[in-house]
Design an enzyme around this catalytic site. Structure first.
Site, PDB file in Angstrom:
ATOM      1  N   LYS A 102      44.987  30.531  43.884  1.00  0.00           N
ATOM      2  CA  LYS A 102      44.496  29.408  43.087  1.00  0.00           C
ATOM      3  C   LYS A 102      45.702  28.586  42.586  1.00  0.00           C
ATOM      4  CE  LYS A 102      40.875  32.553  41.481  1.00  0.00           C
ATOM      5  NZ  LYS A 102      40.316  33.270  40.306  1.00  0.00           N
ATOM      6  N   ASP A 148      40.266  38.371  35.572  1.00  0.00           N
ATOM      7  CA  ASP A 148      41.066  38.451  34.352  1.00  0.00           C
ATOM      8  C   ASP A 148      40.794  37.276  33.414  1.00  0.00           C
ATOM      9  OD1 ASP A 148      42.608  40.806  35.239  1.00  0.00           O
ATOM     10  OD2 ASP A 148      43.284  39.414  36.790  1.00  0.00           O
ATOM     11  N   ASP A 200      35.750  35.117  38.645  1.00  0.00           N
ATOM     12  CA  ASP A 200      37.141  35.434  38.389  1.00  0.00           C
ATOM     13  C   ASP A 200      37.148  36.740  37.593  1.00  0.00           C
ATOM     14  OD1 ASP A 200      40.024  34.985  37.951  1.00  0.00           O
ATOM     15  OD2 ASP A 200      39.403  34.603  35.893  1.00  0.00           O
TER      16      ASP A 200
END
Length: 229
Positions: free
Chosen positions: A148, A16, A14
């Site tokens: 997501k 951020d 991922d």
């Protein structure tokens, strides 16, 4: 005597809150965007509800909540422009994450970024931090049907790497990402972010958990875990 070859599984990151400390920039971009549309009380607590969720999905909800007339595509373009301005001025990679990426790269481990951010935002962030030299392959949630906590972005990253999803390990800081990783049939290393909604049940199902988040995370611990199974 031949030395056994180290085997490390493909790793999906991922972006951020996991690779880089970008949530303050996302919050500020969102706050400025909403202020343009008359919303002047958007707080960090309001923003934290959407950490780990794609930008389009976030703006779709906020548009409805605040009864904003502008279409989602216009809001998305506006937020991306604001974020790119902020990210280009100040974005930092977490030091231990950078150390892990560089070590995995040195071992030839397949890696990719799978993020809810736009492709432009991912590209800008990787470039400004210098991580683009190690992570040239990335997938944005805008390129798949669902963001997501659906598994689409991770499955697409595995497809582009040419690896089986069940061989991959995901590094994530937020509940939607942990759920997405497991929905994709992948193992997950969870590094809960300070702004992530606490959910001990979800984080507790991660195959490797750093309860203290980035303050506890070390590249050595993760590399050793990856290389032993």
């Amino acid at each position: 005597m031949n030395t056994p070859r180290l085997t490390v599984p493909p790793v999906l990151f991922d972006l951020d809150g996991t690779l880089v400390d970008s949530e303050p920039n996302y919050y500020e971009a969102g706050r400025r965007l909403l202020a343009r549309h008359g919303v002047r009380d958007f707080s960090w607590e309001d923003h934290s509800r959407f950490i780990g969720i794609g930008t389009r999905e976030t703006l779709t909800v906020l548009r409805e909540e605040y009864r904003i007339e502008a279409p989602v595509d216009e809001l998305l373009a506006g937020k991306n422009a604001l974020y790119l301005e902020l990210a280009g001025a100040s974005t930092a990679a977490f030091p231990e994450m950078r150390a892990l990426v560089e070590r995995l790269h040195g071992c030839g481990v397949p890696m990719a970024v799978a993020s809810g951010s736009s492709r432009a935002a991912i590209a800008a962030t990787l470039a400004v931090t210098g991580l683009d030299a190690f992570l040239p392959l990335y997938v944005s949630a805008e390129e798949v049907a669902h963001g997501k906590p659906e598994p689409d972005v991770f499955l697409e990253a595995a497809r582009r790497l040419g690896v089986a999803p069940d061989t991959c390990v995901v590094l994530e800081d937020a509940v939607p990402g942990v759920l997405a990783a497991h929905a994709a049939g992948m193992r997950c290393v969870a590094i809960p972010g300070p702004g992530a909604a606490a959910d001990p049940e979800v984080f507790g199902k991660a195959e490797l958990l750093f309860p203290g988040g980035q303050a506890e995370f070390t590249a050595t611990a993760v590399f050793d875990w990856l290389s032993t199974g």
